[in-house]
Design a protein around this motif. Structure first.
Motif, short mmCIF file in Angstrom:
data_model
loop_
_atom_site.label_atom_id
_atom_site.label_comp_id
_atom_site.label_asym_id
_atom_site.label_seq_id
_atom_site.Cartn_x
_atom_site.Cartn_y
_atom_site.Cartn_z
N VAL A 68 0.82 -1.21 0.00
CA VAL A 68 0.00 0.00 0.00
C VAL A 68 0.86 1.27 0.00
O VAL A 68 0.44 2.32 -0.49
CB VAL A 68 -0.97 -0.01 1.21
N LYS A 69 2.08 1.18 0.52
CA LYS A 69 2.93 2.36 0.64
C LYS A 69 3.31 2.92 -0.73
O LYS A 69 3.56 2.17 -1.67
CB LYS A 69 4.20 2.02 1.43
N GLU A 70 3.36 4.22 -0.82
CA GLU A 70 3.77 4.89 -2.06
C GLU A 70 5.18 4.44 -2.44
O GLU A 70 6.10 4.43 -1.62
CB GLU A 70 3.75 6.41 -1.86
N PHE A 104 -9.30 -4.57 2.12
CA PHE A 104 -9.45 -4.91 0.71
C PHE A 104 -9.10 -3.79 -0.26
O PHE A 104 -8.31 -3.97 -1.17
CB PHE A 104 -10.90 -5.35 0.43
N LEU A 105 -9.72 -2.63 -0.06
CA LEU A 105 -9.66 -1.58 -1.09
C LEU A 105 -8.24 -1.03 -1.28
O LEU A 105 -7.75 -0.95 -2.41
CB LEU A 105 -10.64 -0.46 -0.76
N ASP A 106 -7.61 -0.63 -0.19
CA ASP A 106 -6.26 -0.07 -0.33
C ASP A 106 -5.24 -1.07 -0.88
O ASP A 106 -4.50 -0.73 -1.82
CB ASP A 106 -5.78 0.49 1.01
N PRO A 107 -5.17 -2.29 -0.33
CA PRO A 107 -4.19 -3.23 -0.89
C PRO A 107 -4.42 -3.51 -2.37
O PRO A 107 -3.46 -3.60 -3.14
CB PRO A 107 -4.39 -4.49 -0.04
N ALA A 108 -5.69 -3.65 -2.78
CA ALA A 108 -5.98 -3.98 -4.18
C ALA A 108 -5.70 -2.79 -5.09
O ALA A 108 -4.98 -2.90 -6.08
CB ALA A 108 -7.43 -4.44 -4.32
N THR A 113 -1.89 0.13 -8.45
CA THR A 113 -1.38 1.42 -8.93
C THR A 113 0.12 1.52 -8.72
O THR A 113 0.86 2.01 -9.59
CB THR A 113 -2.09 2.58 -8.22
N GLY A 114 0.58 1.04 -7.56
CA GLY A 114 2.00 1.09 -7.26
C GLY A 114 2.83 0.27 -8.24
O GLY A 114 3.90 0.71 -8.69
N VAL A 115 2.35 -0.92 -8.57
CA VAL A 115 3.05 -1.75 -9.53
C VAL A 115 3.11 -1.06 -10.89
O VAL A 115 4.17 -0.99 -11.54
CB VAL A 115 2.37 -3.13 -9.66
N ALA A 181 -6.19 -0.35 -13.54
CA ALA A 181 -5.13 -0.86 -14.41
C ALA A 181 -5.43 -0.59 -15.88
O ALA A 181 -4.56 -0.12 -16.62
CB ALA A 181 -4.93 -2.35 -14.17
N TRP A 182 -6.66 -0.87 -16.31
CA TRP A 182 -7.01 -0.63 -17.71
C TRP A 182 -6.93 0.86 -18.05
O TRP A 182 -6.46 1.24 -19.13
CB TRP A 182 -8.41 -1.17 -18.01
#
Length: 344
Positions: A68-70, A104-108, A113-115, A181-182
Motif C-alpha cells: 500500500v505504501k507509495e 481490501f480496497l487499499d491493498p488492491a 497502482t504502485g506496480v 489498471a485498464w
C-alpha cells in the motif's frame, strides 16, 4: 534478499509469492524452464520459506513489506532489473472483514497502482503485466446475467463497499483495481501491455510448507471443513458462487497470458464449470471412504436449475486451456491436505 540468478532467460517478477494462486503460478513458471523468477514477499522469513518450497529449482526473492505504501515496488525494479514480465497476484481475500478500506480496497487499488507506476518509471524492459483479478469483478449477484463473459463488470462502487463491507468490500476492490489498471494503460500509454485473469472459486492442491489449516485459501475451506466433520449435520449452502476452477488451470492461464502474443489487451474469464457442495461431498465419500461418516447422508444438491451460465471460450481459444474435472481437482486437493496435515 535472495541471490540474483545469472543464468540466461527472460526475467519475471511475481508479486505476492506466498499466496495460493501465486504458489502455483510460480510452479508453472519454473516448470516451463524459460524464465528466471523473482518473487516478492512481506518478510525475509516468508521469502526464505518460498525459496525452500521450490528446491532444487532456483528462485530469487525480494521483500516488499507493505504494497500500500507509495513507491513500495520502486526498489524492486531499481535493484533487480531487468524484468521482461510482471505477474501481479498480491491482493487479499479473506472472511471476517473489519475495515473494507484497510482489508481490501487499499491493498488492491493502491497495490495495483504502485506496480503500474513502478514499471513505468523503472521497468523499461517490461513487455507485459498480468494481473490476477476475479469473477467478483464480473458477476452481479443481485441480478445475474444469463451468460457471463469478459464484457461484464460487477456494478459495485467504492461507496457500496463502505456501506456494506461484507457483501461488497472484496467485490469493489477487484472491480476498482482492475479498472484502474485498464485506465492506466489507456491513458499513460506505457511500454508494456496488460492481460487480466478473472478466475472464479479456486480449488486445488494447497501450497507446500503451509503453516496451518487456517492459512489455507478460502475456497478450499469447504473441502477442509467437510474432511474435519464440520458439515456432518448438513452441508453449508453452495451459494452465492456456483462456478469453480482448478488452481493449476489458473496458473497455466497466467503463464500463457504472459507469453501468448495475442493475449495482450484481454480479460480472461477463467471458469472450469458449475458445482455444488453435494457434488464435492459425494466425491470425497466415494474416493476417501474413511471420511464418509463425517459427511451428511441426506445432503441436498442445491445447484439452481436456472443457474447463470458462463462463456470461457476466450480462455480456450487464446490461452489454449483444457479445464480439469471437478473430481480430479477435489481428489488432488484432499490428497494434498492429508499429506501435509494427516490428522485433519
Amino acid at each position: 534478499m535472495g541471490a540474483i540468478d545469472d543464468r540466461p532467460g527472460e526475467r519475471v517478477l511475481l508479486t505476492g509469492g506466498s499466496g495460493f494462486i501465486a504458489s502455483h503460478v510460480l510452479d508453472a513458471l519454473l516448470d516451463d524452464g524459460r524464465f528466471q523468477v523473482v518473487v516478492t514477499a512481506r518478510s525475509e522469513e516468508k521469502g526464505k520459506r518460498i525459496a525452500e518450497s521450490v528446491k532444487p529449482r532456483q528462485l530469487s526473492y525480494v521483500v516488499v513489506e507493505d504494497i500500500v505504501k507509495e513507491g513500495a515496488f520502486d526498489h524492486v525494479f531499481q535493484s533487480q532489473a531487468p524484468f521482461h514480465y510482471v505477474v501481479h497476484t498480491a491482493s487479499p481475500y479473506h472472511l471476517g472483514v473489519q475495515d473494507p478500506v484497510k482489508d481490501f480496497l487499499d491493498p488492491a487499488i493502491k497495490g495495483t497502482t504502485g506496480v503500474l507506476k513502478s514499471i513505468k518509471a523503472y521497468g523499461s524492459s517490461v513487455k507485459r503485466l498480468v494481473i490476477t483479478s476475479s469473477s467478483a469483478a464480473i458477476l452481479n449477484p443481485d441480478k445475474h446475467a444469463e451468460v457471463y463473459d469478459e464484457t461484464y463488470w460487477a456494478p459495485v462502487t467504492f461507496d457500496d463497499a463502505i456501506k456494506n463491507p461484507v457483501k461488497n468490500g472484496y467485490r469493489a476492490s477487484k472491480v476498482l483495481a482492475e479498472q484502474t489498471a485498464w485506465a492506466f494503460v489507456r491513458d499513460e500509454k506505457p511500454n508494456f501491455d496488460l492481460a487480466v485473469i478473472n478466475c472464479t472459486y479456486t480449488f486445488g492442491p494447497i501450497q507446500r510448507k503451509l503453516s496451518s489449516l487456517e492459512a489455507m485459501n478460502t475456497s478450499n475451506h469447504r473441502i477442509r471443513d467437510m474432511l474435519a466433520g464440520k458439515m456432518k449435520g448438513a452441508l453449508e449452502p453452495t451459494a452465492p458462487v456456483f462456478t469453480w476452477v482448478d488452481v493449476r488451470d489458473v496458473a497455466l492461464a497466467h503463464l500463457r497470458a504472459m507469453t501468448v502474443p495475442s493475449a495482450g489487451g484481454n480479460r480472461f474469464y477463467v471458469v472450469g464449470g458449475h458445482f455444488s457442495n453435494k457434488q464435492v461431498a459425494d466425491i470425497i465419500r466415494r474416493e476417501f471412504p474413511r471420511y464418509a461418516d463425517r459427511l451428511p447422508v441426506d445432503a441436498v444438491h442445491d445447484l439452481p436449475s436456472d443457474v447463470y451460465g458462463f462463456n470461457n471460450s476466450k480462455s480456450k481459444e487464446i490461452l489454449g486451456l483444457q479445464y480439469t474435472s471437478l473430481e480430479k481437482s477435489v481428489v488432488d486437493t484432499v490428497k494434498s491436505m492429508l499429506e501435509l496435515f494427516p490428522d485433519i
